[in-house]
Design a protein around this motif. Structure first.
Motif, PDB file in Angstrom:
ATOM      1  N   SER A 146       0.809  -1.221   0.000  1.00 44.44           N
ATOM      2  CA  SER A 146       0.000   0.000   0.000  1.00 44.44           C
ATOM      3  C   SER A 146       0.842   1.270   0.000  1.00 44.44           C
ATOM      4  O   SER A 146       0.323   2.354  -0.278  1.00 44.44           O
ATOM      5  N   ARG A 192       4.249   3.509  -4.722  1.00 44.93           N
ATOM      6  CA  ARG A 192       3.630   4.370  -5.736  1.00 44.93           C
ATOM      7  C   ARG A 192       3.743   3.735  -7.109  1.00 44.93           C
ATOM      8  O   ARG A 192       2.814   3.768  -7.885  1.00 44.93           O
ATOM      9  N   TYR A 193       4.919   3.156  -7.407  1.00 48.81           N
ATOM     10  CA  TYR A 193       5.053   2.456  -8.682  1.00 48.81           C
ATOM     11  C   TYR A 193       6.231   1.493  -8.643  1.00 48.81           C
ATOM     12  O   TYR A 193       7.137   1.621  -7.825  1.00 48.81           O
ATOM     13  N   HIS A 223       8.641   4.348  -3.364  1.00 48.46           N
ATOM     14  CA  HIS A 223       7.706   4.841  -2.351  1.00 48.46           C
ATOM     15  C   HIS A 223       8.174   6.217  -1.906  1.00 48.46           C
ATOM     16  O   HIS A 223       9.261   6.667  -2.318  1.00 48.46           O
ATOM     17  N   PRO A 224       7.405   6.944  -1.099  1.00 48.71           N
ATOM     18  CA  PRO A 224       7.764   8.331  -0.786  1.00 48.71           C
ATOM     19  C   PRO A 224       9.116   8.510  -0.109  1.00 48.71           C
ATOM     20  O   PRO A 224       9.724   9.564  -0.204  1.00 48.71           O
ATOM     21  N   ALA A 227       0.500   2.482  -9.066  1.00 56.41           N
ATOM     22  CA  ALA A 227      -0.576   2.187  -8.122  1.00 56.41           C
ATOM     23  C   ALA A 227      -1.806   3.028  -8.451  1.00 56.41           C
ATOM     24  O   ALA A 227      -1.738   4.258  -8.468  1.00 56.41           O
ATOM     25  N   VAL A 244      -4.446   3.641  -6.760  1.00 51.62           N
ATOM     26  CA  VAL A 244      -4.966   4.467  -5.674  1.00 51.62           C
ATOM     27  C   VAL A 244      -4.260   5.815  -5.600  1.00 51.62           C
ATOM     28  O   VAL A 244      -4.823   6.800  -5.098  1.00 51.62           O
ATOM     29  N   TYR A 245      -3.030   5.899  -6.101  1.00 54.08           N
ATOM     30  CA  TYR A 245      -2.277   7.158  -6.051  1.00 54.08           C
ATOM     31  C   TYR A 245      -2.257   7.893  -7.389  1.00 54.08           C
ATOM     32  O   TYR A 245      -1.666   8.965  -7.499  1.00 54.08           O
ATOM     33  N   GLN A 299      -3.248  10.345  -9.978  1.00 57.21           N
ATOM     34  CA  GLN A 299      -4.012  11.584  -9.905  1.00 57.21           C
ATOM     35  C   GLN A 299      -4.267  12.234 -11.261  1.00 57.21           C
ATOM     36  O   GLN A 299      -5.217  12.994 -11.417  1.00 57.21           O
ATOM     37  N   LEU A 311       1.410  11.418  -9.549  1.00 55.77           N
ATOM     38  CA  LEU A 311       1.109  10.530  -8.438  1.00 55.77           C
ATOM     39  C   LEU A 311       1.092  11.283  -7.118  1.00 55.77           C
ATOM     40  O   LEU A 311       1.938  12.146  -6.870  1.00 55.77           O
ATOM     41  N   GLN A 312       0.150  10.927  -6.271  1.00 57.31           N
ATOM     42  CA  GLN A 312       0.075  11.508  -4.929  1.00 57.31           C
ATOM     43  C   GLN A 312       1.344  11.177  -4.155  1.00 57.31           C
ATOM     44  O   GLN A 312       1.786  10.037  -4.101  1.00 57.31           O
ATOM     45  N   GLY A 313       1.936  12.189  -3.538  1.00 57.94           N
ATOM     46  CA  GLY A 313       3.107  11.968  -2.701  1.00 57.94           C
ATOM     47  C   GLY A 313       4.420  11.856  -3.447  1.00 57.94           C
ATOM     48  O   GLY A 313       5.455  11.607  -2.830  1.00 57.94           O
TER      49      GLY A 313
END
Length: 248
Positions: A156, A159-160, A172-173, A204, A206-207, A209, A223-225
């Motif tokens: 979760s 991001r990709y 990830h972030p 992902a 869910v992220y 945008q 992408l979010q974040g």
């Protein structure tokens, strides 16, 4: 971060306490030599994290981690052990770190630096995943071997996934980690959670945008974040647009 030390060897606890005292923003709030004492100490001081030995008389560390995972909020768990064969079982409890004895300061610092960046809501969400270890569906955690030892990364948080030559990274972030799996294997397993945007990238959903232009005729995902997302190939651009339109 408030840490509880659990180890049946007094010298091991002393060494761990000494190493943790050298780290910023870490406070050892209690010690225990077995699971029964650990539960009592946990209820007394409610630490944010446990540095937990696995091989102990009576209830072992893995069993204790599962027991503490029932609390709300549950603590983050970092295992330390002299035996590396416990790694898979340890990560089945969704531990956030795994260190081999004798503990090395740089690896201990790396693990607790990562923990300090997780907020309590994230820690509780990770602990809740321990209820799903028997699920036959896609994994909820990626167990990754890195320079800091064994690392557990929640799917979760990804991001990709990005393929570069023979290597695939989970981005990830906080950075990225190398995986021992192909992009195709990840696409098959997480088909409901990630979408192919390029021959070398899965994003992902869910992220996801939006889409933004890059140069002349180029596109990449927003992408979010993340400040930058992977590029979108012309072949996959219609599918990405369709996903975004479906949300509107």
């Amino acid at each position: 971060m408030r840490v509880l030390l659990v180890d049946d060897e007094p010298l091991a606890r002393q060494r761990a306490a000494r190493l943790l005292a050298e780290l910023d923003n870490i406070t050892v709030v209690g010690e225990a030599s077995n699971a029964e004492q650990a539960i009592s100490e946990f209820e007394r001081c409610r630490p944010d994290a446990l540095l937990l030995d696995i091989s102990m008389p009576g209830m072992n560390g893995i069993e204790l981690a599962k027991r503490l995972g029932e609390y709300d909020p549950a603590p983050a768990v970092v295992f330390c052990t002299a035996y590396d064969e416990y790694a898979v079982a340890a990560f089945d409890t969704h531990a956030l770190g795994y260190l081999l004895k004798p503990i090395q300061r740089d690896k201990l610092a790396a693990v607790f630096s990562r923990l300090s960046r997780l907020n309590q809501a994230q820690l509780s969400a990770l602990a809740a995943l321990s209820e799903d270890t028997t699920s036959s569906g896609p994994r909820q955690q990626l167990c990754i071997s890195s320079a800091q030892g064994m690392t557990l990364l929640p799917v979760s948080a990804v991001r990709y996934f990005y393929a570069d030559n023979k290597y695939v990274s989970a981005v990830h972030p906080e950075g990225e980690l190398l995986l021992d799996e192909s992009l195709k294997e990840l696409e098959d397993e997480f088909a409901d959670q990630f979408i192919r945007v390029h021959r070398n990238a899965l994003v992902a959903l869910v992220y996801l945008q939006g889409i933004e232009r890059v140069g002349v005729g180029g596109y990449r995902v927003r992408l979010q974040g993340m400040s930058d997302g992977p590029h979108i190939s012309r072949r996959h651009l219609p599918a990405v647009r369709a996903r975004l339109s479906a949300r509107a």
